[in-house]
Design an enzyme around this catalytic site. Structure first.
Site, PDB file in Angstrom:
ATOM      1  N   HIS A 251      -5.851   1.712  -4.376  1.00  0.00           N
ATOM      2  CA  HIS A 251      -4.954   1.198  -3.343  1.00  0.00           C
ATOM      3  C   HIS A 251      -4.549  -0.237  -3.660  1.00  0.00           C
ATOM      4  O   HIS A 251      -5.163  -0.911  -4.495  1.00  0.00           O
ATOM      5  CB  HIS A 251      -5.597   1.292  -1.951  1.00  0.00           C
ATOM      6  CG  HIS A 251      -6.746   0.345  -1.729  1.00  0.00           C
ATOM      7  ND1 HIS A 251      -7.030  -0.219  -0.498  1.00  0.00           N
ATOM      8  CD2 HIS A 251      -7.706  -0.139  -2.571  1.00  0.00           C
ATOM      9  CE1 HIS A 251      -8.102  -0.988  -0.595  1.00  0.00           C
ATOM     10  NE2 HIS A 251      -8.531  -0.959  -1.827  1.00  0.00           N
TER      11      HIS A 251
ATOM     12  N   HIS B  73      -2.484   1.179   6.801  1.00  0.00           N
ATOM     13  CA  HIS B  73      -2.904   1.066   5.404  1.00  0.00           C
ATOM     14  C   HIS B  73      -3.143   2.469   4.845  1.00  0.00           C
ATOM     15  O   HIS B  73      -3.499   3.397   5.584  1.00  0.00           O
ATOM     16  CB  HIS B  73      -4.172   0.233   5.270  1.00  0.00           C
ATOM     17  CG  HIS B  73      -4.530  -0.071   3.843  1.00  0.00           C
ATOM     18  ND1 HIS B  73      -3.724  -0.833   3.024  1.00  0.00           N
ATOM     19  CD2 HIS B  73      -5.594   0.311   3.076  1.00  0.00           C
ATOM     20  CE1 HIS B  73      -4.282  -0.924   1.827  1.00  0.00           C
ATOM     21  NE2 HIS B  73      -5.402  -0.236   1.820  1.00  0.00           N
TER      22      HIS B  73
ATOM     23  N   CYS C  90       0.810  -1.230   0.000  1.00  0.00           N
ATOM     24  CA  CYS C  90       0.000   0.000   0.000  1.00  0.00           C
ATOM     25  C   CYS C  90       0.837   1.270   0.000  1.00  0.00           C
ATOM     26  O   CYS C  90       0.636   2.164  -0.831  1.00  0.00           O
ATOM     27  CB  CYS C  90      -0.975  -0.020   1.185  1.00  0.00           C
ATOM     28  SG  CYS C  90      -0.197   0.005   2.819  1.00  0.00           S
TER      29      CYS C  90
END
Length: 407
Positions: free
Chosen positions: A379, A367, A319
């Protein structure tokens, strides 16, 4: 006269064979025991599908957290390795100069010994590992020329500095070893969490997997609904800001017209700042929009590439690796980890998020995604998944930690 014939035992007859009640019960017991021995564990012992889903999600989150720790340890290790290499190069150069200084002192000592200009202790003084111990002896100092004294001073200084650099290099090597151990631990943790998640998923039947897919689809639909609501709120917020801006401009024009009619040509009336407003930090300037477009174009080009923990491209990403690479394409350098990226830039409310902003998730900030507008982001979600567009509410509204404008 009573009959002496025995009465026929009661029971059932199967295929011409008499089966007493007790025998039937025994056969039934054997059959039940056989079924029990071969049956799979009771359904009561198996976790429910919801429990499996929650456990797998938790494992993926824990793996994500371990991945960011791995990224941090890897970055730290890389920096420390460069520092150690620099120190070792410095020590090598200093050692070479120290050896050259020692050779020069040795030539002085040899010359003095051949000419008889110095007692044998002079050679011992000049070639010793610690000449400072002899330096204060006046009888030796009186026999050294100015050039020789400078050579001794230079040797002592270089020896001291070299030893200090060696100690610094040794300490840096110890720190590097600790960082490498942290790196191995984080890597092992990621692998362990992912292996456990895969094992759990492998226990599901085809029916359970289908039900799990249906649950995921329902969650996605809810996330999309919330994204649409956010898009409406953001559109309303933009309209409000545009109306306010238009009202300010109209008021400024009216005030400017009134002042020009009532004041002479030599009077400014102080209108130079009447139309200005205090800049809103949540409203990006045009340069941000240009950079954000480049970052988003890069991110869109990565859609479909696999998530791989610790990866920074070009074939795969995690990420924070994706967001770092996207903004790098726009000429903006972001740190490697989510922990550091969240500290870069200006925090804005989710309702004022603009394309290009970074959306962070979970209390431990493990994240991140790149906001593209209308409640959606690009993402790299988790292991086994691919870079994709998805609602910022993909894991529920409570999972959103913050939104940061990085440039």
């Amino acid at each position: 006269m009573a009959s002496h014939r025995k009465s026929r035992p009661t029971g059932t007859r199967v295929a011409g064979i008499r089966t007493p009640v007790l025998a039937t019960a025994a056969l039934t017991s054997v059959a039940l025991l056989s079924q029990t021995a071969t049956a799979s564990p009771s359904d009561d012992d198996r976790p429910s599908l919801e429990e499996v889903e929650k456990k797998v999600d938790d494992l993926y989150r824990q793996a994500g957290s371990a991945t960011e720790k791995y990224n941090a340890a890897k970055e730290k290790t890389s920096k420390q390795r460069k520092q150690v290499d620099t120190l070792l190069d410095d020590v090598a150069q200093r050692t070479q100069k120290l050896n050259e200084a020692r050779e020069e002192l040795g030539s002085f000592a040899s010359a003095q010994y051949r000419t008889g200009a110095a007692v044998p202790e002079t050679a011992t003084f000049l070639l010793a590992d610690s000449p400072q111990d002899y330096f204060d002896q006046n009888q030796l100092m009186s026999q050294l020329t100015g050039r020789q004294k400078n050579a001794v001073d230079d040797y002592v200084t270089q020896q001291s500095e070299t030893m200090a650099k060696r100690r610094e290099a040794t300490k840096s090597l110890e720190t590097l070893t600790e960082s490498q151990n942290d790196l191995k631990t984080a890597k092992s943790t990621v692998q362990e969490k992912l292996a456990t998640a895969r094992e759990l998923l492998s226990t599901l039947t085809a029916e359970e997997k289908a039900r799990l897919a249906a649950i995921e689809k329902k969650k996605q639909e809810e996330a999309d609904r919330k994204a649409a609501e956010l898009a409406k709120r953001q559109a309303a917020e933009r309209e409000r800001q545009e109306r306010e801006q238009a009202a300010r401009q109209e008021a400024a024009q009216q005030e400017s017209g009134a002042d020009s009619g009532s004041t002479g040509p030599g009077s400014s009336g102080g209108t130079g700042s009447s139309g200005s407003a205090t800049p809103d930090p949540s409203t990006p300037d045009s340069s941000y929009g240009t950079k954000a477009e480049k970052a988003l174009a890069f991110a869109r080009a990565q859609i479909g590439k696999p998530y791989v923990w610790g990866a920074t491209g070009p074939g795969s990403y995690d990420c924070s690796g994706l967001t770092q690479a996207a903004w790098k394409a726009a000429g903006v350098t972001l740190p490697r980890t989510t922990y550091d990226q969240v500290e870069t830039g200006t925090t804005v409310p989710i309702a004022q998020a603009q394309p290009g902003d970074l959306v962070f998730f979970y209390d431990d900030v493990t994240h991140v995604g790149l906001y593209i507008g209308d409640g959606m982001m690009i993402h790299a979600p988790k292991p086994g998944a691919y870079v994709r567009e998805e609602s910022v509410y993909y894991d529920g509204e409570s999972s959103i930690h913050s939104v940061v404008r990085p440039a």
